[in-house]
Scaffold this active site. Sequence first.
Site, PDB file in Angstrom:
ATOM      1  N   ASP A 133     -63.977 -30.958  -0.180  1.00  0.00           N
ATOM      2  CA  ASP A 133     -63.028 -30.781   0.915  1.00  0.00           C
ATOM      3  C   ASP A 133     -62.315 -32.135   1.092  1.00  0.00           C
ATOM      4  O   ASP A 133     -62.780 -33.147   0.562  1.00  0.00           O
ATOM      5  CB  ASP A 133     -63.872 -30.396   2.143  1.00  0.00           C
ATOM      6  CG  ASP A 133     -63.121 -30.469   3.420  1.00  0.00           C
ATOM      7  OD1 ASP A 133     -62.041 -29.871   3.498  1.00  0.00           O
ATOM      8  OD2 ASP A 133     -63.611 -31.132   4.368  1.00  0.00           O
ATOM      9  N   ASP A 135     -60.276 -33.570   4.426  1.00  0.00           N
ATOM     10  CA  ASP A 135     -60.417 -34.246   5.724  1.00  0.00           C
ATOM     11  C   ASP A 135     -61.862 -34.242   6.207  1.00  0.00           C
ATOM     12  O   ASP A 135     -62.516 -33.205   6.251  1.00  0.00           O
ATOM     13  CB  ASP A 135     -59.531 -33.556   6.771  1.00  0.00           C
ATOM     14  CG  ASP A 135     -58.070 -33.839   6.518  1.00  0.00           C
ATOM     15  OD1 ASP A 135     -57.603 -34.912   6.893  1.00  0.00           O
ATOM     16  OD2 ASP A 135     -57.400 -32.978   5.911  1.00  0.00           O
TER      17      ASP A 135
HETATM   18  O1  LIG Z   1     -59.995 -28.454   4.727  1.00  0.00           O
HETATM   19  P1  LIG Z   1     -59.687 -29.865   5.101  1.00  0.00           P
HETATM   20  O2  LIG Z   1     -59.139 -30.671   3.970  1.00  0.00           O
HETATM   21  O3  LIG Z   1     -60.848 -30.546   5.759  1.00  0.00           O
HETATM   22  O4  LIG Z   1     -58.515 -29.753   6.183  1.00  0.00           O
HETATM   23  C1  LIG Z   1     -58.809 -29.280   7.481  1.00  0.00           C
HETATM   24  C2  LIG Z   1     -57.784 -29.789   8.448  1.00  0.00           C
HETATM   25  O5  LIG Z   1     -57.709 -31.193   8.223  1.00  0.00           O
HETATM   26  C3  LIG Z   1     -56.723 -31.909   8.967  1.00  0.00           C
HETATM   27  O6  LIG Z   1     -57.121 -31.966  10.318  1.00  0.00           O
HETATM   28  C4  LIG Z   1     -58.352 -32.634  10.544  1.00  0.00           C
HETATM   29  O7  LIG Z   1     -58.234 -34.002  10.146  1.00  0.00           O
HETATM   30  C5  LIG Z   1     -57.258 -34.774  10.902  1.00  0.00           C
HETATM   31  C6  LIG Z   1     -57.178 -36.169  10.304  1.00  0.00           C
HETATM   32  O8  LIG Z   1     -58.407 -36.808  10.294  1.00  0.00           O
HETATM   33  C7  LIG Z   1     -57.676 -34.788  12.384  1.00  0.00           C
HETATM   34  O9  LIG Z   1     -56.719 -35.509  13.151  1.00  0.00           O
HETATM   35  C8  LIG Z   1     -57.777 -33.339  12.883  1.00  0.00           C
HETATM   36  O10 LIG Z   1     -58.240 -33.318  14.218  1.00  0.00           O
HETATM   37  C9  LIG Z   1     -58.724 -32.519  12.003  1.00  0.00           C
HETATM   38  O11 LIG Z   1     -58.718 -31.143  12.373  1.00  0.00           O
HETATM   39  C10 LIG Z   1     -55.370 -31.266   8.812  1.00  0.00           C
HETATM   40  O12 LIG Z   1     -54.424 -31.947   9.587  1.00  0.00           O
HETATM   41  C11 LIG Z   1     -55.423 -29.801   9.168  1.00  0.00           C
HETATM   42  O13 LIG Z   1     -54.173 -29.221   9.009  1.00  0.00           O
HETATM   43  C12 LIG Z   1     -56.431 -29.147   8.230  1.00  0.00           C
HETATM   44  O14 LIG Z   1     -56.513 -27.779   8.478  1.00  0.00           O
END
Ligand SMILES: O=P(O)(O)OC[C@H]1O[C@H](O[C@H]2O[C@H](CO)[C@@H](O)[C@H](O)[C@H]2O)[C@H](O)[C@@H](O)[C@@H]1O
Length: 413
Positions: A133, A135
């Site tokens: 994954d 983020d």
């Molecule tokens: O499947 P992933 O690669 O883990 O993506 C999931 C979401 O990640 C991002 O949001 C998350 O990370 C951000 C940066 O650290 C944080 O600010 C946010 O609160 C988290 O939810 C991304 O911006 C999303 O669109 C993704 O769905």
Amino acid sequence: MDIGSNHSSPVLADPAPINKARLGIHSNLLTYAPSGGSLSSSKYRNIPRKKPGKLDEVCSNACLDAMKSSSPPRKKLIKDGSDTTYSTWMVMLASLLVDSLGNATVLKHPSALNSFEEIANFAQNKRIAMFLDYDGTLSPIVDDPDNALMPDDMRFAVRNLAEYFPTAIISGRSRDKVYQLVGLTELYYAGSHGMDILGPVRKTVSNDHPNCTETTTDQQGKEVNLFQPAREFIPMIDEVFRTLVESTKGIKGAKVENHKFCVSVHFRNVDEKNWQSIAQCVQDVVEEYPRLRKTHGRKVLEVRPMIDWNKGKAVEFLLESLGLSNRDDVLPIYIGDDLTDEDAFKVLREGNRGCGILVSSRPKETNAVYSLKDPSEVQIFIICDEISQFPGDMEEGGCILNDTGGSSDDLQT
Ligand SMILES: O=P(O)(O)OC[C@H]1O[C@H](O[C@H]2O[C@H](CO)[C@@H](O)[C@H](O)[C@H]2O)[C@H](O)[C@@H](O)[C@@H]1O
């Protein structure tokens, strides 16, 4: 030997469990009814939707519950004089509880680093297929999604990993965006929670999904398969993105992202008193578009097509595309931190196919077998994998590790 067989059921006490039954937010808990329309394959089904009415309020309240329960309050200093002793005791008790729950996690979902020998034994004579994954796994969680950058030494570790094992990134972000953030051509990428996959060409896969697979060329001119099971939703998602930008523009801190096949509405920087309004904006959209559904991640609500496709299906699809599915000599490992990663953990757990590793510093209900605390532990685990599989190569200079985070060229000998 069964991987993780020493460890019991996936259910763990969570200090703030999410009431999934009420919310219906987790895709693997949903029942899919056959669809009509142009999504003809049996893979893609519609969920019967209730008529909008009095329940709307309950729905957005349920959504609000989920937003709160997945966002534990930060520790606050106690300033109130009269209650100080009592409050201090409560804080101490709470932290003791968190500690003991933490230990419970360690027991039930042991650290993948402490259990490295067990994993390495299981991987012996097998080819690892690594799914990561983005983020919270490869990059630390930060307030602004545009600043979620992957550290150079992590990039170096992942690049080395991909030299030894087939490696794919499976992200909720758009495929283009996650490719831009990771920047490694050696990997396979799945964006929009697996609804946009660029993988190797394989005939059986194209035959199984004739309407959503297209052979094209990647940046290096190599022939690849582009798999987009929700292609027909692109205009709808675009419309929803614009609607949500408009409806949330008065809510300070709200941020909406268009991931081509899904939309994210972030509330990390929104005052908690306005979370209800965010939940309502998202609820309004899914009521207006019955073929879309709402899901939920780390301080983010998402709107996505109501198709039976998720990160777990993406893992199965990629394994099939790589010619690695249903093979005793392959060990798929998936590392992720979010609710959406649970679909992948579940797929690997079922039939004891592989091993899920949850990235979390606190106890959580999960289908993963092992845990890692944060991206820095993920990096160590990745490096250990490389070394354990090919120790000779490492000693001979294929990968000499240092702790300065220097460029990959500096480190190659
Ligand atoms: O499947 P992933 O690669 O883990 O993506 C999931 C979401 O990640 C991002 O949001 C998350 O990370 C951000 C940066 O650290 C944080 O600010 C946010 O609160 C988290 O939810 C991304 O911006 C999303 O669109 C993704 O769905």
